[in-house]
Scaffold this motif. Structure first.
Motif, PDB file in Angstrom:
ATOM      1  N   ASN A   1       2.959   6.420 -12.581  1.00 49.50           N
ATOM      2  CA  ASN A   1       3.620   5.326 -13.286  1.00 49.50           C
ATOM      3  C   ASN A   1       4.823   4.798 -12.854  1.00 49.50           C
ATOM      4  O   ASN A   1       4.927   3.605 -12.987  1.00 49.50           O
ATOM      5  N   ASP A   2       5.517   5.604 -12.164  1.00 51.68           N
ATOM      6  CA  ASP A   2       6.929   5.069 -11.752  1.00 51.68           C
ATOM      7  C   ASP A   2       6.878   4.339 -10.367  1.00 51.68           C
ATOM      8  O   ASP A   2       7.944   3.845 -10.107  1.00 51.68           O
ATOM      9  N   VAL A   3       5.973   4.396  -9.582  1.00 56.33           N
ATOM     10  CA  VAL A   3       5.696   3.911  -8.281  1.00 56.33           C
ATOM     11  C   VAL A   3       4.791   2.436  -8.445  1.00 56.33           C
ATOM     12  O   VAL A   3       4.279   2.494  -9.449  1.00 56.33           O
ATOM     13  N   ASP A   4       5.159   1.669  -7.642  1.00 56.00           N
ATOM     14  CA  ASP A   4       4.651   0.372  -7.788  1.00 56.00           C
ATOM     15  C   ASP A   4       3.863  -0.015  -6.281  1.00 56.00           C
ATOM     16  O   ASP A   4       4.507   0.175  -5.390  1.00 56.00           O
TER      17      ASP A   4
ATOM     18  N   ILE B   1       0.802  -0.954  -0.028  1.00 62.26           N
ATOM     19  CA  ILE B   1       0.030   0.107   0.103  1.00 62.26           C
ATOM     20  C   ILE B   1       0.648   1.396   0.093  1.00 62.26           C
ATOM     21  O   ILE B   1       1.932   1.287   0.710  1.00 62.26           O
ATOM     22  N   LEU B   2       0.401   2.243  -0.664  1.00 59.87           N
ATOM     23  CA  LEU B   2       1.334   3.352  -0.852  1.00 59.87           C
ATOM     24  C   LEU B   2       0.301   4.715  -0.762  1.00 59.87           C
ATOM     25  O   LEU B   2      -0.671   4.363  -1.518  1.00 59.87           O
ATOM     26  N   LYS B   3       0.509   5.697  -0.344  1.00 65.35           N
ATOM     27  CA  LYS B   3      -0.163   6.998  -0.361  1.00 65.35           C
ATOM     28  C   LYS B   3       0.695   7.937  -1.015  1.00 65.35           C
ATOM     29  O   LYS B   3       1.792   8.197  -0.644  1.00 65.35           O
ATOM     30  N   PHE B   4       0.104   8.389  -2.277  1.00 65.85           N
ATOM     31  CA  PHE B   4       0.711   9.316  -3.171  1.00 65.85           C
ATOM     32  C   PHE B   4       0.104  10.741  -3.149  1.00 65.85           C
ATOM     33  O   PHE B   4      -1.102  10.779  -3.094  1.00 65.85           O
ATOM     34  N   VAL B   5       0.903  11.823  -2.830  1.00 68.82           N
ATOM     35  CA  VAL B   5       0.664  12.994  -2.380  1.00 68.82           C
ATOM     36  C   VAL B   5       1.104  13.982  -3.414  1.00 68.82           C
ATOM     37  O   VAL B   5       2.453  14.523  -3.226  1.00 68.82           O
ATOM     38  N   PRO B   6       0.455  14.827  -4.140  1.00 67.12           N
ATOM     39  CA  PRO B   6       1.100  15.805  -5.002  1.00 67.12           C
ATOM     40  C   PRO B   6       1.258  17.127  -4.242  1.00 67.12           C
ATOM     41  O   PRO B   6       0.167  17.402  -3.355  1.00 67.12           O
ATOM     42  N   ALA B   7       2.436  17.316  -4.054  1.00 68.18           N
ATOM     43  CA  ALA B   7       2.854  18.422  -3.155  1.00 68.18           C
ATOM     44  C   ALA B   7       3.880  19.397  -3.718  1.00 68.18           C
ATOM     45  O   ALA B   7       4.624  19.923  -2.955  1.00 68.18           O
TER      46      ALA B   7
ATOM     47  N   LEU C   1       4.856   6.395   1.809  1.00 64.78           N
ATOM     48  CA  LEU C   1       4.304   7.640   1.224  1.00 64.78           C
ATOM     49  C   LEU C   1       5.231   8.220   0.080  1.00 64.78           C
ATOM     50  O   LEU C   1       6.455   8.122   0.270  1.00 64.78           O
ATOM     51  N   HIS C   2       4.712   8.803  -0.924  1.00 68.19           N
ATOM     52  CA  HIS C   2       5.254   9.397  -2.003  1.00 68.19           C
ATOM     53  C   HIS C   2       4.753  10.836  -2.140  1.00 68.19           C
ATOM     54  O   HIS C   2       3.576  10.890  -2.537  1.00 68.19           O
ATOM     55  N   PHE C   3       5.976  11.930  -2.132  1.00 68.99           N
ATOM     56  CA  PHE C   3       5.349  13.105  -2.299  1.00 68.99           C
ATOM     57  C   PHE C   3       5.885  13.616  -3.724  1.00 68.99           C
ATOM     58  O   PHE C   3       7.271  13.344  -3.965  1.00 68.99           O
ATOM     59  N   THR C   4       5.101  14.082  -4.466  1.00 66.48           N
ATOM     60  CA  THR C   4       5.697  14.759  -5.756  1.00 66.48           C
ATOM     61  C   THR C   4       5.948  16.236  -5.405  1.00 66.48           C
ATOM     62  O   THR C   4       5.193  16.997  -4.917  1.00 66.48           O
ATOM     63  N   VAL C   5       7.213  16.653  -5.475  1.00 67.88           N
ATOM     64  CA  VAL C   5       7.554  18.029  -5.060  1.00 67.88           C
ATOM     65  C   VAL C   5       8.521  18.901  -6.076  1.00 67.88           C
ATOM     66  O   VAL C   5       8.938  18.180  -6.924  1.00 67.88           O
ATOM     67  N   SER C   6       8.631  20.062  -6.036  1.00 68.33           N
ATOM     68  CA  SER C   6       9.365  20.735  -7.095  1.00 68.33           C
ATOM     69  C   SER C   6      10.768  20.358  -6.620  1.00 68.33           C
ATOM     70  O   SER C   6      11.232  20.196  -5.371  1.00 68.33           O
TER      71      SER C   6
ATOM     72  N   PHE D   1      -3.465   5.110  -2.454  1.00 64.42           N
ATOM     73  CA  PHE D   1      -4.506   6.370  -2.174  1.00 64.42           C
ATOM     74  C   PHE D   1      -3.804   7.563  -2.616  1.00 64.42           C
ATOM     75  O   PHE D   1      -2.572   7.939  -2.587  1.00 64.42           O
ATOM     76  N   ILE D   2      -4.659   8.276  -3.165  1.00 60.39           N
ATOM     77  CA  ILE D   2      -4.374   9.716  -3.543  1.00 60.39           C
ATOM     78  C   ILE D   2      -5.122  10.767  -3.219  1.00 60.39           C
ATOM     79  O   ILE D   2      -6.060  10.690  -2.888  1.00 60.39           O
ATOM     80  N   LYS D   3      -4.434  11.776  -2.493  1.00 60.71           N
ATOM     81  CA  LYS D   3      -5.020  12.957  -1.901  1.00 60.71           C
ATOM     82  C   LYS D   3      -4.097  13.972  -2.157  1.00 60.71           C
ATOM     83  O   LYS D   3      -2.909  14.143  -2.028  1.00 60.71           O
TER      84      LYS D   3
END
Length: 507
Positions: free
Chosen positions: A279-282, A70-76, A203-208, A287-289
């Protein structure tokens, strides 16, 4: 079309000449609007669960989760600049020598009045005041207007706390005793309640790119505290929006826009670019929020329960779908199996025009799955669930952003006005097929679901191209199920005054 300098720029950016030419063609041809047939509503495209059903799905998830990745994916990656827009305007328009009371009585300054009247209720307030007291020994003797002006200046500008250039995820949102917690910290804490398996939360955060060190530093500061508080270990990863997902800007006449140096203007293409990151995470379940959709810890168990409900629904649906796929892969599935699958697709997946051939049924079922929490409309703008007809005449329920709908068309506008729900970016996604293999998500995007926006660059008008949004066009060809969730699950912080809402204030 391109100079040698332009071609080198394209290559250095990870793009190709063909890709940029194609983008320019899109500007010329335009992007068709979505063909909305009707808004989804309760029990007509949106499932509404009873308390008993909610408990069943939450329990199912609890039973199954430790067997799953399980992974939580957070656009940040967003900066906090827009959150403080009216405070920036205050610095530009207010003269500290003027009477502050008169200034705040003006209707256009209503948000400022609320901010200053509630100044001690913000989690960052004591940080700002401590800094000001270090700088100004006579602070208490200053006129109130000057104190307010210095407070905002200290908050926002580079010489102070520099919140304007801070990621939204790292702005103090809540306080507990003497500690402040950022949205990033609340995302960690919340994840422990539903996204942890065998004592570990991923958890995976997309950051600048420029902010990654700041997030890592903050994690180092709070890691011990949040792990001690939750009994969960945290495994954090980060990624950046890829340069090769950027898009070229055009002039209003649909020609290449060149800046003052003769360079192409390449711009980030919206959150749809994050499909590459996703697509790069597995994981089995993701969960996305959004980073700013958090609550103070008093409400976390309520939020976590709703996440478990959505995830339990996903697991239940997957079991049925995988079972049907295995039966369809038999050499000669019976007519009864074909009939049962077709009925399941029509009733449980709300997909119209159900085919009757094995190969077509498999095409429908062998796709990533997402369960989308939707809340009742509150007047907030955002993507909503609609029944949409595609260019081939196929009908399916989709999340549609307002920018995809031709609201100048009276019929389409009437359907938008009838919408009862919207999607607050509350997704639980099944990322692997029935064999446990990872889907290539890039194959399930709808390239026609992007949009063209009108911007400016150094005062000159430009046209910008946004890729299909992550939760609308980029996932258009997924299996999609909408589930109504309570409004408490939607608590975004669009402006700083949203932090005064009850769910952001400690009890």
């Amino acid at each position: 079309m391109f100079t040698e300098k332009n071609l080198q720029q394209i290559k250095n950016h990870g793009l190709s000449e063909a890709k940029v030419k194609h983008q320019l063609e899109i500007f010329k041809e335009g992007i068709p609007f979505a063909n909305v047939m009707e808004p989804a509503s309760a029990d007509k495209g949106i499932e509404v669960f009873s308390e008993k059903e909610q408990q069943h799905f939450a329990t199912l998830f609890e039973t199954e989760k430790d067997k799953l990745d399980i992974l939580k994916f957070v656009p940040a990656s967003g900066a906090a600049t827009r959150m403080f827009k009216f405070l920036h305007q205050f610095l530009e328009s207010y003269n500290p020598k003027d009477n502050i009371e008169s200034f705040l009585q003006k209707e256009e300054n209503r948000n400022l009045k609320i901010f200053f009247e509630s100044i001690d209720n913000f989690a960052f307030s004591f940080l700002v005041k401590d800094k000001l007291e270090e700088k100004y020994s006579e602070l208490e003797n200053f006129e109130q207007g000057k104190r307010y002006f210095l407070f905002v200046q200290e908050m926002l500008e580079e010489t102070g706390l520099n919140f304007s250039n801070t990621p939204k995820g790292l702005v103090p949102f809540h306080t507990y005793g003497e500690n402040y917690v950022t949205a990033f910290g609340e995302q960690l804490y919340e994840a422990a309640f539903y996204a942890a398996t065998n004592g570990v939360a991923n958890l995976h955060f997309t950051v600048s790119e420029g902010h990654e060190k700041k997030f890592k530093k903050r994690f180092d500061e709070v890691k011990h505290l949040v792990e001690k508080k939750t009994g969960v270990r945290f495994n954090i990863s980060y990624s950046f929006q890829k340069n090769e997902t950027d898009t070229v800007a055009a002039t209003p006449e649909n020609e290449l826009f060149l800046d003052e140096n003769g360079d192409l203007l390449l711009r980030p293409s919206g959150h749809g670019a994050l499909l590459e990151n996703l697509n790069d995470v597995d994981a089995d379940i993701i969960f996305i929020k959004n980073i700013d959709n958090v609550v103070s810890e008093n409400y976390v168990e309520t939020i976590a329960f709703q996440k478990k409900v959505l995830a339990g629904k996903l697991i239940s649906l997957q079991k049925k779908i995988f079972s049907f796929i295995e039966k369809l892969h038999l050499e000669n599935p019976s007519e009864e199996i074909i009939k049962n699958v077709a009925e399941f697709i029509s009733v449980d997946l709300s997909i119209k025009n159900t085919p009757i051939f094995k190969e077509d049924l498999l095409k429908i079922l062998e796709r990533p799955i997402r369960i989308c929490g939707v809340v009742e409309n509150t007047g907030a703008p955002g993507g909503g669930p609609f029944l949409v007809k595609d260019k081939n005449g196929n009908l399916s329920y989709q999340i549609v952003e307002m920018s995809q709908i031709d609201t100048n068309n009276p019929q389409q506008k009437a359907l938008v006005d009838k919408a009862t729900h919207f999607n607050p970016v509350d997704l639980v996604c099944g990322m692997r097929n029935y064999k446990g293999e990872k889907y290539d998500l890039l194959k399930f995007s709808d390239p026609d679901a992007g949009f063209i926006s009108h911007k400016s660059y150094q005062g000159k008008p430009i046209k910008a191209l946004e890729l299909p949004g992550l939760w609308n066009g980029a996932m258009a060809n997924w299996i999609t199920v909408f589930v109504e969730v309570p409004l408490i699950t939607f608590n975004p912080v669009k402006t700083v005054n949203d932090l005064l809402n009850e769910v952001h204030q400690p009890k």
